[in-house]
Design a protein around this motif. Structure first.
Motif, PDB file in Angstrom:
ATOM      1  N   ILE A 126      46.868 100.630  49.938  1.00 46.54           N
ATOM      2  CA  ILE A 126      46.665  99.196  49.737  1.00 46.54           C
ATOM      3  C   ILE A 126      48.025  98.544  49.491  1.00 46.54           C
ATOM      4  CG2 ILE A 126      45.531  97.442  48.332  1.00 46.54           C
ATOM      5  CD1 ILE A 126      43.503  99.787  47.568  1.00 46.54           C
ATOM      6  N   PRO A 127      48.510  97.720  50.421  1.00 51.19           N
ATOM      7  CA  PRO A 127      49.824  97.103  50.243  1.00 51.19           C
ATOM      8  C   PRO A 127      49.791  96.016  49.165  1.00 51.19           C
ATOM      9  CG  PRO A 127      48.800  96.296  52.247  1.00 51.19           C
ATOM     10  CD  PRO A 127      47.869  97.325  51.674  1.00 51.19           C
ATOM     11  N   VAL A 128      50.779  96.045  48.279  1.00 55.20           N
ATOM     12  CA  VAL A 128      50.912  95.031  47.234  1.00 55.20           C
ATOM     13  C   VAL A 128      52.376  94.643  47.105  1.00 55.20           C
ATOM     14  CG1 VAL A 128      48.879  95.728  45.874  1.00 55.20           C
ATOM     15  CG2 VAL A 128      51.098  96.781  45.406  1.00 55.20           C
ATOM     16  N   TYR A 161      47.667 102.011  45.528  1.00 59.27           N
ATOM     17  CA  TYR A 161      48.420 100.800  45.840  1.00 59.27           C
ATOM     18  C   TYR A 161      49.845 101.179  46.229  1.00 59.27           C
ATOM     19  CZ  TYR A 161      44.368  98.618  43.817  1.00 59.27           C
ATOM     20  OH  TYR A 161      43.068  98.234  43.562  1.00 59.27           O
ATOM     21  N   ASP A 162      50.393 100.489  47.190  1.00 57.79           N
ATOM     22  CA  ASP A 162      51.711 100.812  47.728  1.00 57.79           C
ATOM     23  C   ASP A 162      52.630  99.603  47.661  1.00 57.79           C
ATOM     24  OD1 ASP A 162      53.855 101.903  49.182  1.00 57.79           O
ATOM     25  OD2 ASP A 162      52.969 101.241  51.081  1.00 57.79           O
ATOM     26  N   ALA A 163      53.581  99.644  46.739  1.00 56.33           N
ATOM     27  CA  ALA A 163      54.511  98.527  46.592  1.00 56.33           C
ATOM     28  C   ALA A 163      55.611  98.540  47.646  1.00 56.33           C
ATOM     29  CB  ALA A 163      55.118  98.526  45.188  1.00 56.33           C
ATOM     30  N   THR A 164      55.701  99.603  48.461  1.00 61.81           N
ATOM     31  CA  THR A 164      56.643  99.568  49.584  1.00 61.81           C
ATOM     32  C   THR A 164      56.049  98.785  50.744  1.00 61.81           C
ATOM     33  OG1 THR A 164      55.870 101.582  50.711  1.00 61.81           O
ATOM     34  CG2 THR A 164      57.544 101.858  48.971  1.00 61.81           C
ATOM     35  N   ARG A 165      54.730  98.650  50.734  1.00 68.51           N
ATOM     36  CA  ARG A 165      53.976  97.944  51.774  1.00 68.51           C
ATOM     37  C   ARG A 165      54.212  98.540  53.157  1.00 68.51           C
ATOM     38  NH1 ARG A 165      54.809  91.618  50.445  1.00 68.51           N
ATOM     39  NH2 ARG A 165      52.570  91.376  50.570  1.00 68.51           N
TER      40      ARG A 165
END
Length: 190
Positions: A37-39, A27-31
Motif C-alpha cells: 500500500i503506497p503512502v 504500507y510502503d513509504a517508498t511508494r
C-alpha cells in the motif's frame, strides 16, 4: 479471534510477514513496491499506523498489531512472541521492550516534546509512563474505538505537521494513547 498486522515499511525486507500467518496491511513509504500500500513518507511509522487506524476505523479486527518493517532489532524473537498471541484479553500489549526511562538531558527529539505533545492531544502524562521501544504493539478493537475517528484524524494531521520529532514522541505515547488508564504515578505524587 481475528488479528491483522499493520506493517510500516520504507524498503525493508518484509519476507517475515508471511511467516506470521496473519492477515496484513503492509504500507510502503517508498511508494515503489508492487503489492504494498503506497503512502507518503511522512512521520515514519507513526503516520502509517495512524493512517491505518483512520482508514480501517469501524472495521478493525479483534486485535490490530502495529509493527515496523524490520521489527527484529527491537525484538529478536518477535515471530515467536506473535505466535503466542500475548495480547489476548488486553487493550494494548507491547511487542517491543517496555521502558520507563526518561532522561531530559539527552538531546533526542522525544525528550523535549513528549509532555507538551501529550497535553496537546489530551493525555495526562509524566516522565514515568511506560513506553514500547520500537513502537511495536497490539491494540484491541475496543481500545482503538474508544477515540472517535475525528480524534485519530487530528492526531495524523499533528504527526505530519510536526514530523521532525513526532515519530519519536508517539513511540513514547502509543501505550498511553491506546490505554490512558495505563498510568504509573510520578515521583512527585509518591
Amino acid at each position: 479471534m481475528s488479528v491483522r498486522l499493520c506493517v510500516a515499511t520504507f524498503g525493508e525486507d518484509i519476507s517475515w510477514v508471511a511467516e506470521t500467518g496473519f492477515e496484513a496491511c503492509v504500507y510502503d513509504a517508498t511508494r515503489s513496491r508492487a503489492g504494498l500500500i503506497p503512502v507518503k513518507n511522512e512521520a515514519r511509522e507513526a503516520s502509517q499506523y495512524i493512517r491505518h487506524i483512520v482508514e480501517h476505523y469501524g472495521d478493525f479486527r479483534d486485535h490490530e498489531v502495529f509493527l515496523q518493517g524490520s521489527p527484529k532489532p527491537h525484538n529478536s524473537s518477535i515471530l515467536h512472541a506473535m505466535s503466542l498471541r500475548p495480547w489476548t484479553g488486553k487493550r494494548v500489549h507491547s511487542l517491543g521492550r517496555v521502558t520507563m526511562s526518561f532522561d531530559p538531558n539527552m538531546a533526542l527529539p522525544h525528550y523535549e516534546h513528549t509532555i507538551p505533545f501529550a497535553r496537546e492531544i489530551g493525555l495526562r502524562m509524566d516522565e514515568l509512563q511506560p513506553w514500547t521501544i520500537g513502537a511495536m504493539f497490539a491494540a484491541s478493537r475496543e481500545a482503538l474505538m474508544d477515540r472517535p475517528r475525528e480524534w485519530w484524524e487530528m492526531l495524523l494531521e499533528k504527526a505530519v505537521i510536526e514530523c521532525a520529532w513526532s515519530p519519536w514522541v508517539l513511540e513514547r505515547l502509543w501505550l498511553s494513547i491506546i490505554d490512558p488508564r495505563r498510568r504509573v504515578p510520578s515521583l512527585t505524587s509518591l
